[in-house]
Design an enzyme around this catalytic site. Sequence first.
Site, PDB file in Angstrom:
ATOM      1  N   ASP A 257      -3.325   8.219  -1.414  1.00  0.00           N
ATOM      2  CA  ASP A 257      -3.400   7.268  -0.689  1.00  0.00           C
ATOM      3  C   ASP A 257      -5.094   7.037  -0.446  1.00  0.00           C
ATOM      4  OD1 ASP A 257      -3.617   5.940   1.783  1.00  0.00           O
ATOM      5  OD2 ASP A 257      -4.238   7.047   2.740  1.00  0.00           O
TER       6      ASP A 257
ATOM      7  N   ASP B 119     -23.937  13.703 -26.405  1.00  0.00           N
ATOM      8  CA  ASP B 119     -23.013  13.769 -25.992  1.00  0.00           C
ATOM      9  C   ASP B 119     -22.258  12.996 -25.198  1.00  0.00           C
ATOM     10  OD1 ASP B 119     -24.212  14.376 -23.517  1.00  0.00           O
ATOM     11  OD2 ASP B 119     -23.570  16.786 -23.579  1.00  0.00           O
TER      12      ASP B 119
ATOM     13  N   HIS C 142       0.583  -1.250  -0.715  1.00  0.00           N
ATOM     14  CA  HIS C 142       0.188  -0.205  -0.089  1.00  0.00           C
ATOM     15  C   HIS C 142       1.073   1.112   0.222  1.00  0.00           C
ATOM     16  CE1 HIS C 142      -3.242   2.748   0.827  1.00  0.00           C
ATOM     17  NE2 HIS C 142      -2.314   2.844   2.061  1.00  0.00           N
TER      18      HIS C 142
ATOM     19  N   GLU D  16       0.265   6.262  12.570  1.00  0.00           N
ATOM     20  CA  GLU D  16      -0.727   6.031  12.972  1.00  0.00           C
ATOM     21  C   GLU D  16      -1.043   4.386  13.256  1.00  0.00           C
ATOM     22  OE1 GLU D  16      -4.624   5.204  10.926  1.00  0.00           O
ATOM     23  OE2 GLU D  16      -3.935   7.616  10.472  1.00  0.00           O
ATOM     24  N   ASP D  17      -0.573   3.792  12.541  1.00  0.00           N
ATOM     25  CA  ASP D  17      -0.227   1.891  12.561  1.00  0.00           C
ATOM     26  C   ASP D  17       0.683   0.860  13.865  1.00  0.00           C
ATOM     27  OD1 ASP D  17      -2.471   1.978  11.693  1.00  0.00           O
ATOM     28  OD2 ASP D  17      -1.431   1.468   8.771  1.00  0.00           O
TER      29      ASP D  17
ATOM     30  N   HIS E 130       3.577   7.346   5.572  1.00  0.00           N
ATOM     31  CA  HIS E 130       2.208   7.504   5.706  1.00  0.00           C
ATOM     32  C   HIS E 130       1.290   7.120   7.215  1.00  0.00           C
ATOM     33  CE1 HIS E 130       0.067   5.159   3.158  1.00  0.00           C
ATOM     34  NE2 HIS E 130      -0.971   5.450   3.317  1.00  0.00           N
TER      35      HIS E 130
END
Length: 749
Positions: free
Chosen positions: A151, A271, A60, A89-90, A85
């Site tokens: 992301d 169109d 990822h 957080e993880d 990134h």
Amino acid sequence: MPINLEKERLEILKRYRKLLRTAKPFLKDDDAKQIKKAFLISAEAHKEMRRKSGEPYIYHPLAVAQICVEEIGLGTTSIISALLHDVVEDTDTTLADIEKDFGPKIASIIDGLTKISGTFEYGTSQQAENFRKMLLTLSDDIRVILIKLADRLHNMRTLSSMAKEKQLKIASETIYLYAPLAHRLGLNAIKTELEDLGLKYTEPEAFKEIANKLTENKRNRESFVDHFIRPIKKSLDELHLNYTIKGRPKSIYSIYNKIKSSNTPFDKIYDLFAVRVVIDVPLEREKADCWEVYSIVTDHYRPNPSRLKDWVSTPKSNGYESLHTTVMSLPYGNDKEGRWVEVQIRTKRMDEIAEKGVAAHFKYKGTDTRTSQAFESWLSQVREALETNDKSQSAVELVDDIKNSLYHEEVFVFTPKGKLVVLQVGSTALDFAFEIHSEVGAKCIGAKVGGKLVPLSHKLSNGDQIEILTSSKQKPSEDWLRIVTTTKAKARIKDFIKEENKSHVIKGRDMIEHRLKILGYPSLTLEITNQLRAYYNAKDANDLFYRFGKGYVAIEQLKHWKSDKEMHERKQAEKAIQVPIVDNKSFTKEMKRVQHDRKDADILLIGEDMDKVDYTLAKCCNPISGDDVFGFVTINEGIKIHRTNCPNSPELLSRHGDRVIKAQWASQIAMSFVVDLVIRGIDRVGLVNDVTRVISDELKVNITALNIGVKDGLFEGRISLMIQDTDHLVALVGELERVAGVIEVAREE
């Protein structure tokens, strides 16, 4: 199936090397070394983690970094930030660790990308708070939002492995917030893909139908485009211009919107594609050569004068430059008539800015002052709106204000001295006044447009020249918020009236506290405040106190709230679940407690669980058995069941995903539902009688309301019916479409 770790390791290295190859043209000094360090930290931090698809998690961040370089055109700082990134957080890695290894700039970007953790006040939105945090970094570094879009794009590309309710929440949030943001930053290719992928998961049947039809007529479309561009190519070759020309279909999302907004079936939309001419010419010849190509196109095909868009002379505020015209083709193939074709004319530089937006804009910064000025003007407006925002405005309000400024066409107007001012379509004279200066806006009493006196609410048109009239006695009022459109004007008006409102807020709070003591409540708790907010439909606590303080709501009304609250509590006491349901976690916990023998206890079964939990069918979309639905936990009205394609669902799913619960119809549900149908067609004698006969006599369906109007030989009717489920509805619609004169039958959204 066993995991082949060696094969995965080789695949990770292959993707990492591809990233370095793509970035190689602009790497300098020790950039490659820094990227390698970021990759190794990320790979180590995520080594035990896997995505829902079962793939190693490191795929990822590598994919996000690849999108940043290849599709947005960002550099080394963004690659490092993209690789890291999710690390803070993880994992156990901290921002201080990042700053130590890579410096404060990258630490600041990653801070902007890291979601806010912790608990949130009931009634607020965690998604909105995170979006606010990300937007506030715009004033420091726009790369935060560009990486976030990369992301989100990768998450949308890999969304198929997620659970259905997660798909719905993420896709709705993407259409509601991220696609408009990509649009505003000029990232056209990313905006289009985000919209199409969002539609794929929110309206899968509609998406599949349009995609299949586009595939079916692909060969005919390509043949038509080849025939259409042949004479244009011949004329361009004679001029010895360096150019490319191609036809491209419009996005599935834009076709879907056109079908929905104009009630036009796919086969009647002509169109469906645009022809784009991209010329490679020096900067100083761009404008003249674009108009020369326009001249060639209109020599061969008749243009529609009302559909000429000149963004070459006046670029959009996100830097977009192009010349658009719509021309009538000649009959071809099975077509007995010509059809409208949009032709876009731009240069190679303009095309890169149109596809890659802000990153390409910075690449050309300094070479083109028009694009630079337009983009910087928009960016400064957004920064100003964000910087004037404070905690007194809820994150939801801020997100709404910013969102409203993202997707809009523009209107070009002028000051009395001839200075160009770009505002969003729908802007008023009052918006213009605040755009000139906050004090001018605050003192504005009217305006002159073309020398003619107009009110504050006068909507501006392209080319208007506006003079603002002011008075020292004038001051902003709350009514002004209904007049203005721009984020800047709204923020300024709120600032001006905030001070005046403070005294009413304090007074209202004191009044409520005093009356609650009389009614037997010792204090005004957060829970009671939230209940009162929901009961009086106030957007926040201050709004609630203000209404009482100002006298808009009489303090005596609190006795009605008390009696309704007590009735609700008695009703709730009869349910198996008596603990208040505030979000999906508390719902799941309580349902598992009372339904411990059921495997799918986290799903609300509509028709079976009425004795356990308080829920109602939402009136905004009137769901019926068979519709795809979800439950939404309201603050004071229990759980509401909405259709997934309800007009309000993108907003609910985007803002309050933590209050969305899984819901499905019980298999043996025996209920009747009210459905509103719209019927259109050509009027004839006896038509209404035939329609009602089919419904009442042949299908034995009960009509609860009927309203049919006729104008110029056409009729339109709205009929409310009692239906059992979606299969029953499909059968009814099929029968009605067979009635002579009926052209279209649709369920009202």
